[in-house]
Design an enzyme around this catalytic site. Structure first.
Site, PDB file in Angstrom:
ATOM      1  N   CYS A   2      72.421 -25.091  14.999  1.00  0.00           N
ATOM      2  CA  CYS A   2      71.490 -25.952  14.283  1.00  0.00           C
ATOM      3  C   CYS A   2      70.254 -26.225  15.155  1.00  0.00           C
ATOM      4  CB  CYS A   2      72.163 -27.262  13.944  1.00  0.00           C
ATOM      5  SG  CYS A   2      73.796 -27.058  13.219  1.00  0.00           S
ATOM      6  N   ARG A  27      67.378 -19.704  15.110  1.00  0.00           N
ATOM      7  CA  ARG A  27      68.767 -20.051  15.414  1.00  0.00           C
ATOM      8  C   ARG A  27      69.681 -19.831  14.209  1.00  0.00           C
ATOM      9  NH1 ARG A  27      69.200 -23.332  19.960  1.00  0.00           N
ATOM     10  NH2 ARG A  27      70.976 -24.465  19.155  1.00  0.00           N
ATOM     11  N   TRP A  76      73.488 -25.385  10.261  1.00  0.00           N
ATOM     12  CA  TRP A  76      74.361 -24.235   9.980  1.00  0.00           C
ATOM     13  C   TRP A  76      75.731 -24.847   9.755  1.00  0.00           C
ATOM     14  CZ3 TRP A  76      73.479 -18.769  11.966  1.00  0.00           C
ATOM     15  CH2 TRP A  76      74.515 -17.926  11.565  1.00  0.00           C
ATOM     16  N   ASN A 102      73.481 -31.687  16.540  1.00  0.00           N
ATOM     17  CA  ASN A 102      73.920 -30.298  16.745  1.00  0.00           C
ATOM     18  C   ASN A 102      75.278 -30.331  17.404  1.00  0.00           C
ATOM     19  OD1 ASN A 102      71.459 -29.459  15.857  1.00  0.00           O
ATOM     20  ND2 ASN A 102      70.766 -28.604  17.804  1.00  0.00           N
ATOM     21  N   GLY A 103      76.131 -29.381  17.057  1.00  0.00           N
ATOM     22  CA  GLY A 103      77.417 -29.290  17.742  1.00  0.00           C
ATOM     23  C   GLY A 103      78.529 -29.901  16.916  1.00  0.00           C
ATOM     24  N   GLU A 482      82.744  -1.995  26.728  1.00  0.00           N
ATOM     25  CA  GLU A 482      81.565  -2.753  26.325  1.00  0.00           C
ATOM     26  C   GLU A 482      80.522  -2.771  27.450  1.00  0.00           C
ATOM     27  OE1 GLU A 482      80.301  -3.621  23.738  1.00  0.00           O
ATOM     28  OE2 GLU A 482      78.856  -5.179  24.250  1.00  0.00           O
ATOM     29  N   LYS A 486      76.756  -1.172  27.155  1.00  0.00           N
ATOM     30  CA  LYS A 486      75.516  -1.921  27.435  1.00  0.00           C
ATOM     31  C   LYS A 486      74.654  -1.144  28.422  1.00  0.00           C
ATOM     32  CE  LYS A 486      75.555  -4.092  24.765  1.00  0.00           C
ATOM     33  NZ  LYS A 486      76.418  -4.617  23.747  1.00  0.00           N
ATOM     34  N   GLU A 489      73.156   2.063  26.853  1.00  0.00           N
ATOM     35  CA  GLU A 489      72.245   1.751  25.751  1.00  0.00           C
ATOM     36  C   GLU A 489      70.884   1.266  26.239  1.00  0.00           C
ATOM     37  OE1 GLU A 489      72.744  -1.179  21.952  1.00  0.00           O
ATOM     38  OE2 GLU A 489      73.955  -1.659  23.682  1.00  0.00           O
ATOM     39  N   HIS A 505      94.366  12.422  35.233  1.00  0.00           N
ATOM     40  CA  HIS A 505      94.419  13.544  34.291  1.00  0.00           C
ATOM     41  C   HIS A 505      93.066  14.238  34.158  1.00  0.00           C
ATOM     42  CE1 HIS A 505      98.443  12.241  33.402  1.00  0.00           C
ATOM     43  NE2 HIS A 505      97.985  11.020  33.160  1.00  0.00           N
ATOM     44  N   LYS A 604      68.597  -2.259  15.237  1.00  0.00           N
ATOM     45  CA  LYS A 604      69.582  -3.334  15.272  1.00  0.00           C
ATOM     46  C   LYS A 604      70.715  -3.117  14.272  1.00  0.00           C
ATOM     47  CE  LYS A 604      71.093  -7.339  16.610  1.00  0.00           C
ATOM     48  NZ  LYS A 604      71.735  -7.329  17.922  1.00  0.00           N
TER      49      LYS A 604
END
Ligand code: F6R
Length: 609
Positions: A2, A27, A76, A102-103, A482, A486, A489, A505, A604
């Protein structure tokens, strides 16, 4: 995620608040509202949807909402649906105290019951409203004192700003972990969740630190601690240009988003972990989870790695078999799937063509389908029987970071819910895991603080390398996958991510002193085996950069450089371990002078098949 903006001064502030909210739009939000003090009373207008809807609602209110003190909010939804009544600001029964928050307030139900018993009338389904009633109940002629007392009653992870018709020249803010900043102008002041909200008006800024309360008036600010002790706060001058402001003062969106990860996780787990003894996912029918015989997770790229972590967590906690597949493979291989299967499609955008196709195929064959996504109203939400939203806010950098940790958090929630519904964990184990999960946002903040300089230095030493190998086992393997994704990419350096047990192996032939090896060696049942792998790598002359759990002396003694993450339950450690690897990739790309936010050949969202 928020957004908060507040103004106190001599100018008519309705448009200033709207502009502030507009700058916080990135946000993500689903509703918005404003409250202004007008002639000794506070008026408020709310709207569902975007800020244009709020502007239209304000226009319909015939411009009666005027004033030079006000607060605004983009919401949100967490507690309560997306409705006008649940949008902020919220107020007490007398309508004289308005707040934006917020939160999450964790103890809101017990506070609400107490306040209701004292006569408070609630008008929304939110946790935030309790704060307005609480402040009113403590008010004895001094808003700052009422906020201080209220703050001491609250538990959770939040920032809020309060305003009262009785003291129209002051706004009072309080911060518990969520960000809050003050802007000091000439005869006017601002308070917001992020500097860009008021940066076009003033560049004199005071940061509100964790656990502080601040009173803001047209002529300045006064900071106190929760016990009422006065705090001195310096004024910082922000010299960001518009582009830097958009990035919150960070060099790039990617770095900003890496630093937003504590918030992304906190928002994602918020209300869902409010109960100590389990997880609430009211958006899903319990039967979807309780009755499934098998789970299949489908996703692409980074989302696939989140699913791999989920596989370990779900199998370990809920003892349900989980298959994990790359969506672009699954959809073309005539998979055996049908009634009794639960298919989870993970896609931050909710629009990735392969993931959508895999979800549709499974549904056509009679499986139930859940989408885990960050984008409301996206296609995935329409193609699923249930949706679990991650609440990471908008991610602008092409390389996914905060949406990844939010996905992992969402999958942990699903795993714990499955375990709860199927009685697969002892109540004490479940409670301890929920507690550990709740501590993750704080641990992310600690980790970013402790490892950023060290990782930058490691990147400086290795940015010229032409190949990196990432090695991991068990729950460390998806973290390696991951981290390697990154790096390739955004820095275009060839990388391999391998299950460490596969080294012998073939891939062991790659090792020599020119090729650094990144090893995830956090707590896990096979840490001994990872240690042996590190020794094997060292024996072939490669330098080892390890990510380990704090206190892991064996790893530090074996690797060349060790980055420590805070200790928590071992299954939750991947959500922390990935962060140094994101930073490593980021810093290597920056040292190589690359545009990290927009890597070549990448978009994206991948919507073509
Ligand atoms: C990598 C990255 C991609 C996405 C993938 C899936 O940083 O962002 O690998 O994870 O394209 O996208 P979503 O999650 O939108 O389905």
């Amino acid at each position: 995620m928020c957004g908060i903006i507040g103004y106190v001064g001599s100018r008519e502030c309705r448009d200033l608040l709207l502009e502030g909210l507009q700058r916080l739009e990135y946000r993500g939000y689903d509703s918005a509202g404003l409250s202004l003090v007008t002639n000794g009373a506070v008026g408020s207008v709310h709207a569902v949807g975007n800020l244009q809807n709020l502007r239209d609602a304000l226009a319909r209110s015939n411009g009666h909402l005027k004033g030079s003190t006000g607060i605004g909010h983009t919401r949100w939804a967490t507690h309560g649906r997306v409705t006008e009544a649940n949008a902020h600001p919220h107020w007490d029964t007398s309508e004289r105290f308005h707040i934006v928050l917020n939160g999450i307030v964790e103890n809101w139900t017990e506070l609400r019951d107490r306040l209701k018993a004292q006569g408070a009338e609630f008008t929304s389904e939110t946790d935030a409203e309790v704060v307005a009633h609480l402040i009113a109940s403590h008010f004895d002629g001094d808003l700052v004192e009422a906020v201080r007392l209220a703050y001491n009653d609250l538990r959770g992870h939040y920032a809020f700003v309060a305003m009262s018709a009785d003291e129209p020249d002051v706004l009072v803010g309080a911060r518990k972990e969520c960000p809050l900043v003050v802007g000091l102008g000439d005869g006017e002041s601002f308070i917001a969740s992020a500097i860009p909200a008021f940066m076009s008006e003033t560049r004199n800024v005071q940061l509100v630190h964790d656990g502080e309360i601040v009173a803001v008036t047209p002529t300045g600010s006064r900071f106190i601690s929760p016990d009422g002790t006065a705090i001195e706060r310096e004024v910082d001058r922000v010299d960001w240009n518009d582009e830097q402001a958009e990035k919150g003062g960070y060099e790039t969106f990617m770095l900003k988003e890496i630093h937003e990860q504590a918030d992304a996780v906190a928002e994602t787990i918020a209300d869902r972990t409010a109960r100590p003894d389990g997880v609430d996912l009211p958006e899903l029918d319990d039967e979807l989870l309780r009755d499934c015989r098998r789970i299949v997770i489908v996703a692409c790229g980074t989302s696939y790695h989140a699913g791999l972590i989920g596989r370990y967590a779900i199998e370990e906690w809920a003892r349900v078999p989980v298959e994990m597949d790359i969506a672009s493979e699954y959809r073309y291989r005539n998979p055996i799937v049908g009634p009794g299967d639960l298919v989870i499609g993970i896609t931050q955008s909710g629009e990735t063509a392969d993931t959508l196709a895999a979800m549709r195929l499974a549904r056509e064959r009679g499986a139930k389908v859940i989408a885990v996504t960050n984008i409301m109203g996206s296609q995935a939400t329409r193609d699923a029987d249930g949706v679990v939203y991650t609440r990471a806010g908008l991610e602008i950098s092409v390389a996914a970071t905060k949406t990844f940790v939010a996905q992992v958090a969402a999958i942990y929630l699903l795993g714990l819910k499955l375990a709860e519904l199927r009685h697969a964990l002892e109540p004490a184990e479940l409670e301890s895991l929920v507690n550990e999960l709740k501590s993750i946002p704080h641990r992310i903040e600690m980790l970013l603080e402790s490892c950023s300089d060290q990782v930058r230095e490691i990147a400086r030493q290795h940015h010229h390398r032409e190949f990196f190998l990432y090695l991991g086992r068990h729950i460390g393997l998806p973290v390696c996958l991951e981290g390697a994704l990154k790096l390739k990419e955004i820095s275009y350096i060839p990388t391999e991510a391998y299950a460490a047990g596969e080294m012998k192996h073939g891939p062991i032939a790659l090792l020599d002193s020119s090729r650094p090896v990144v090893c995830v060696a956090t707590d896990m049942p096979v840490l001994d085996k990872v240690l042996s792998n590190i020794s094997e790598v060292k024996a072939r002359g490669s330098e080892v950069i390890a990510v380990a759990t704090e206190g892991s002396g064996h790893v530090a003694a074996t690797a060349d450089q060790t980055i420590f993450i805070p200790r928590t339950d071992w299954i939750l450690q991947p959500i922390l371990a990935v962060i140094p690897l994101q930073l490593l990739a980021y810093n290597i790309a920056v040292y190589r002078g690359l545009n990290v936010d927009q890597p070549r050949n990448l978009a994206k969202t991948v919507t073509v098949e």
